[in-house]
Design a protein around this motif. Structure first.
Motif, PDB file in Angstrom:
ATOM      1  N   ASP A 157      -7.518  -2.894  -0.773  1.00 32.58           N
ATOM      2  CA  ASP A 157      -6.899  -1.697  -1.326  1.00 32.58           C
ATOM      3  C   ASP A 157      -6.519  -0.722  -0.238  1.00 32.58           C
ATOM      4  OD1 ASP A 157      -6.999  -2.554  -3.891  1.00 32.58           O
ATOM      5  OD2 ASP A 157      -8.854  -1.519  -4.406  1.00 32.58           O
ATOM      6  N   ASP A 158      -7.364  -0.586   0.793  1.00 27.32           N
ATOM      7  CA  ASP A 158      -7.076   0.353   1.856  1.00 27.32           C
ATOM      8  C   ASP A 158      -5.788   0.005   2.571  1.00 27.32           C
ATOM      9  OD1 ASP A 158      -9.311   1.768   1.253  1.00 27.32           O
ATOM     10  OD2 ASP A 158     -10.564   0.889   2.827  1.00 27.32           O
ATOM     11  N   GLU A 159      -5.476  -1.285   2.651  1.00 28.42           N
ATOM     12  CA  GLU A 159      -4.248  -1.693   3.320  1.00 28.42           C
ATOM     13  C   GLU A 159      -3.017  -1.146   2.598  1.00 28.42           C
ATOM     14  OE1 GLU A 159      -4.091  -5.900   3.711  1.00 28.42           O
ATOM     15  OE2 GLU A 159      -6.178  -6.061   4.293  1.00 28.42           O
ATOM     16  N   PHE A 160      -3.174  -0.918   1.281  1.00 28.97           N
ATOM     17  CA  PHE A 160      -2.036  -0.482   0.491  1.00 28.97           C
ATOM     18  C   PHE A 160      -2.246   0.926  -0.051  1.00 28.97           C
ATOM     19  CE2 PHE A 160      -2.723  -5.089  -0.356  1.00 28.97           C
ATOM     20  CZ  PHE A 160      -1.783  -5.534   0.546  1.00 28.97           C
ATOM     21  N   ILE A 212       4.891  -5.811  -1.827  1.00 24.58           N
ATOM     22  CA  ILE A 212       3.646  -5.696  -2.584  1.00 24.58           C
ATOM     23  C   ILE A 212       3.975  -5.448  -4.045  1.00 24.58           C
ATOM     24  CG2 ILE A 212       1.465  -4.439  -2.803  1.00 24.58           C
ATOM     25  CD1 ILE A 212       1.827  -5.970  -0.164  1.00 24.58           C
ATOM     26  N   ILE A 213       3.276  -6.118  -4.944  1.00 25.57           N
ATOM     27  CA  ILE A 213       3.481  -5.909  -6.373  1.00 25.57           C
ATOM     28  C   ILE A 213       2.890  -4.561  -6.762  1.00 25.57           C
ATOM     29  CG2 ILE A 213       2.933  -6.746  -8.688  1.00 25.57           C
ATOM     30  CD1 ILE A 213       2.865  -9.574  -7.514  1.00 25.57           C
ATOM     31  N   LEU A 259      -4.348  -7.855  -8.269  1.00 27.05           N
ATOM     32  CA  LEU A 259      -3.130  -7.220  -7.753  1.00 27.05           C
ATOM     33  C   LEU A 259      -3.499  -5.845  -7.211  1.00 27.05           C
ATOM     34  CD1 LEU A 259      -0.799  -8.108 -10.765  1.00 27.05           C
ATOM     35  CD2 LEU A 259      -1.170  -9.451  -8.678  1.00 27.05           C
ATOM     36  N   PRO A 260      -3.937  -5.740  -5.966  1.00 22.52           N
ATOM     37  CA  PRO A 260      -4.482  -4.478  -5.444  1.00 22.52           C
ATOM     38  C   PRO A 260      -3.478  -3.338  -5.376  1.00 22.52           C
ATOM     39  CG  PRO A 260      -4.168  -6.062  -3.664  1.00 22.52           C
ATOM     40  CD  PRO A 260      -3.956  -6.809  -4.938  1.00 22.52           C
ATOM     41  N   SER A 312      -4.590 -15.588  -5.176  1.00 25.88           N
ATOM     42  CA  SER A 312      -3.427 -14.951  -4.585  1.00 25.88           C
ATOM     43  C   SER A 312      -2.676 -14.228  -5.699  1.00 25.88           C
ATOM     44  CB  SER A 312      -2.518 -15.985  -3.929  1.00 25.88           C
ATOM     45  OG  SER A 312      -1.912 -16.796  -4.923  1.00 25.88           O
ATOM     46  N   GLU A 313      -1.737 -13.344  -5.311  1.00 21.67           N
ATOM     47  CA  GLU A 313      -0.991 -12.607  -6.329  1.00 21.67           C
ATOM     48  C   GLU A 313      -0.141 -13.555  -7.169  1.00 21.67           C
ATOM     49  OE1 GLU A 313       1.069  -9.311  -4.578  1.00 21.67           O
ATOM     50  OE2 GLU A 313      -0.778  -8.160  -4.405  1.00 21.67           O
TER      51      GLU A 313
END
Length: 633
Positions: free
Chosen positions: A285-288, A65-66, A88-89, A24-25
């Motif tokens: 990554d696509d989510e962000f 999101i970071i 961290l995507p 997790s982040e």
């Protein structure tokens, strides 16, 4: 036995690949912290808490999101755990400025989505591999200055198509400057290295100071003809043995065919497994994907300092400081190279105080680089280095600075001091802990942003209007009384009172650079007719109003048109359809009374009137202030 070891290694890699994206982040940051030495400033990085909700030190979040790690001025050393950073995507910016990291450059090129990488003022050393930056196609800001890097400048770095800022000064890079791909560079500094040969024509438009103290460089913009002194050609010092023969083949190849076939099967399984892992990461990554826009990059570089209580390293002779260059002198006849105080309300200090101060890179804008420094009397200041202000001589420049220093208005940031040199100027002003309106609106998701309720936003709009109105009166003979009004130049004090900075500099800045760097030159009238006027400032003010009401990052701030929202077009369309309430920032629209929403709609209409394409239809500053004053909480 060798094959058995290989199989064990492959098995270990297979397990590691399957687990590498499971962190997790929170766990990833804790893992990063354990790899660092002297990390006491990161004591709030603890397992079980949310890095964004708890606002961990140096962690920048956007929408939960970071997106950035700003770990500057913390005295960190040790190893940077790249594997942890890969978890961290949404990570787009990293700053390790002014720490104590050493050794070769970490494998940060494994973070291919990075847009800003700031490693200034460390002790990194050695050569950077020529192809190091090939995976970093998104990189826009690369600051590696004041380290101990050696060898040639990597060709892959000069081939990055999105690169805007490149700072390699104060290292030991040698050899020729590689050819530069058609570029978007707006900031370049290769000074104080060991570079040689002709400066590529594609870089000749930059000032000579960008290449200073490289004794064997020649060509434009340096006043040195390449034909006057023969220099080694590229690759002359390379000793390659083209006749090297391969070693003898193993006589046991036939006996190992079976084992090799088995190893091949394992390798195939490993590749399939890792591909699935990467596919899962790609889905993440696509989510962000929206976080990759330049607006995030612009926001995080406007973030204020980390606020750590740890003592920052002093920028003495071992760490060259603001405005300094190796081998340069700060003393001259009559002390004219010292800081000239124009406003002593925060006490007196000189250039020696500044050079000894702990400093931190805040970022770089169109007019120059910005640093934070803490003076010996405890006052925190921002120092801006301006290299494109060569219109006025010393006396005329001094007169303008002293005029700035006499300004006393609650919505104007009055400078404290300046430093004059022909090749660059330093402007010193008070540091505002809350940072800029840009940061509080778009970069911060903590208490500062949470306090941006409607009364506070209306207060900011009125303060900006009053400050701009004052400038339009004080500098009524200027075509651009401000010239560079945007949310990154609106600073907020402890009570959210706005203070305008970067004003009235058009008269001091080289005209070609003004048109390139100042926001007023993005007004519709300049883009169509190359005309500017005080109403160009009103256009910029209208953008701020729309930005505050909608909560959207304006695409107008970006040079490439990618990212952000065209707030002017969006608001015009909403007004034409009578749907203004739908575009108000939900964070204020959903928490206020109907009367407040009506006030927001009123303000949207004022913002739209300030951004009219036709200057004859656009409000002037006096009328804009009158209409804004009619909107009361």
């Amino acid at each position: 036995m060798t094959v058995v070891r290989l199989l064990l290694l492959l098995f270990f890699l297979l397990i590691r690949c399957n687990l590498s994206f499971s962190l997790s982040e929170n766990e990833a940051l804790v893992k990063l912290k354990t790899s660092l030495s002297h990390a006491g400033a990161l004591d709030d990085w603890v397992s079980g808490s949310n890095p964004c909700a708890k606002r961990w030190s140096g962690v920048i979040c956007f929408g939960g999101i970071i997106t950035g790690l700003h770990l500057s001025d913390l005295g960190l050393s040790g190893t940077i755990d790249i594997e942890a950073l890969q978890q961290l995507p949404g990570l787009r910016t990293i700053s390790f400025v002014n720490n104590s990291f050493s050794g070769p450059i970490p494998e940060l090129n494994k973070l291919g989505a990075l847009k800003s990488l700031l490693l200034t003022h460390n002790e990194f050393s050695g050569e950077i591999p020529n192809d190091f930056f090939t995976p970093m196609s998104s990189l826009k800001k690369a600051w590696f200055s004041e380290n101990n890097f050696t060898g040639k400048i990597p060709e892959s770095l000069m081939q990055l198509s999105h690169l805007k800022e490149l700072h390699l000064e104060g290292n030991q890079f040698s050899g020729n400057i590689p050819p530069l791909k058609p570029h978007k560079l707006s900031s370049l500094d290769l000074s104080h290295n060991l570079l040689e040969g002709q400066i590529p024509p594609s870089l000749s438009a930059f000032s000579a100071s960008s290449f200073a103290n490289n004794d064997r460089l020649c060509g434009k913009p340096l006043d040195k003809d390449c034909s006057s002194s023969p220099l080694p050609s590229p690759g002359q010092d390379e000793n390659e043995d083209e006749n090297e023969t391969p070693g003898p083949a193993s006589n046991s190849a036939e006996g190992n065919k079976t084992m090799i076939g088995f190893v091949v099967l394992i390798v195939i399984a490993l590749l399939i497994s890792c591909t699935l892992c990467k596919s899962n990461k790609k889905m993440k990554d696509d989510e962000f994907s929206g976080l990759g826009k330049e607006n995030i990059n612009a926001v995080v570089l406007s973030v204020r300092g980390s606020g750590s209580s740890k003592k920052s390293q002093s920028l003495d002779n071992s760490k060259k400081g603001i405005g300094s260059r190796r081998g340069s002198s700060h003393n001259s006849r009559n002390g004219m190279t010292d800081l000239i105080m124009v406003n002593d309300e925060k006490g007196q200090f000189g250039l020696p105080d500044l050079m000894k101060a702990a400093a931190e890179v805040l970022g770089s804008g169109g007019l120059g680089s910005a640093y934070k420094a803490i003076m010996t009397n405890g006052v925190s200041v921002v120092v801006k280095r301006m290299r494109e202000m060569n219109i006025l001589g010393r006396d005329s420049f001094d007169a303008e600075m002293r005029r700035f220093g006499r300004i006393r208005h609650k919505n104007i940031l009055t400078p404290l001091a300046y430093h004059f040199r022909k090749e660059e100027k330093l402007l010193v002003s008070e540091y505002m802990p809350k940072g800029s309106l840009l940061y509080v609106l778009h970069g911060d998701r903590g208490i500062y942003h949470a306090e941006l309720n409607w009364p506070t936003r209306l207060k900011i709009i009125k303060g900006v209007a009053n400050g701009l109105g004052f400038l339009h009166s004080e500098y009524s003979n200027y075509k651009l009384p401000h010239g560079n009004l945007k949310s990154s130049n609106v600073l907020l004090d402890e009570n959210y009172e706005p203070l305008l900075g970067d004003y009235a500099l058009d008269q001091l800045t080289n005209p070609s650079h003004s048109a390139q760097a100042m926001f007023a030159y993005k007004s519709p009238e300049y883009l169509t007719t190359h005309q500017i006027s005080p109403k160009s400032d009103v256009y910029c003010f209208g953008i701020i109003i729309l930005e505050i009401i909608t909560g959207k990052f304006p695409s107008q701030y970006l040079s490439n048109g990618k990212g952000g929202t065209d707030v002017v077009l969006w608001v015009i369309q909403a007004i034409s359809k009578g749907r203004e309430q739908e575009i108000i920032d939900p964070e204020i629209a959903n928490t206020t009374s109907n009367n407040s929403v009506h006030q927001m709609v009123q303000m949207l209409h004022i913002g739209a009137a300030c951004t009219q394409n036709d200057t004859t239809q656009r409000l002037d500053m006096r009328e804009a202030i009158r209409r804004i004053e009619e909107v009361s909480v």
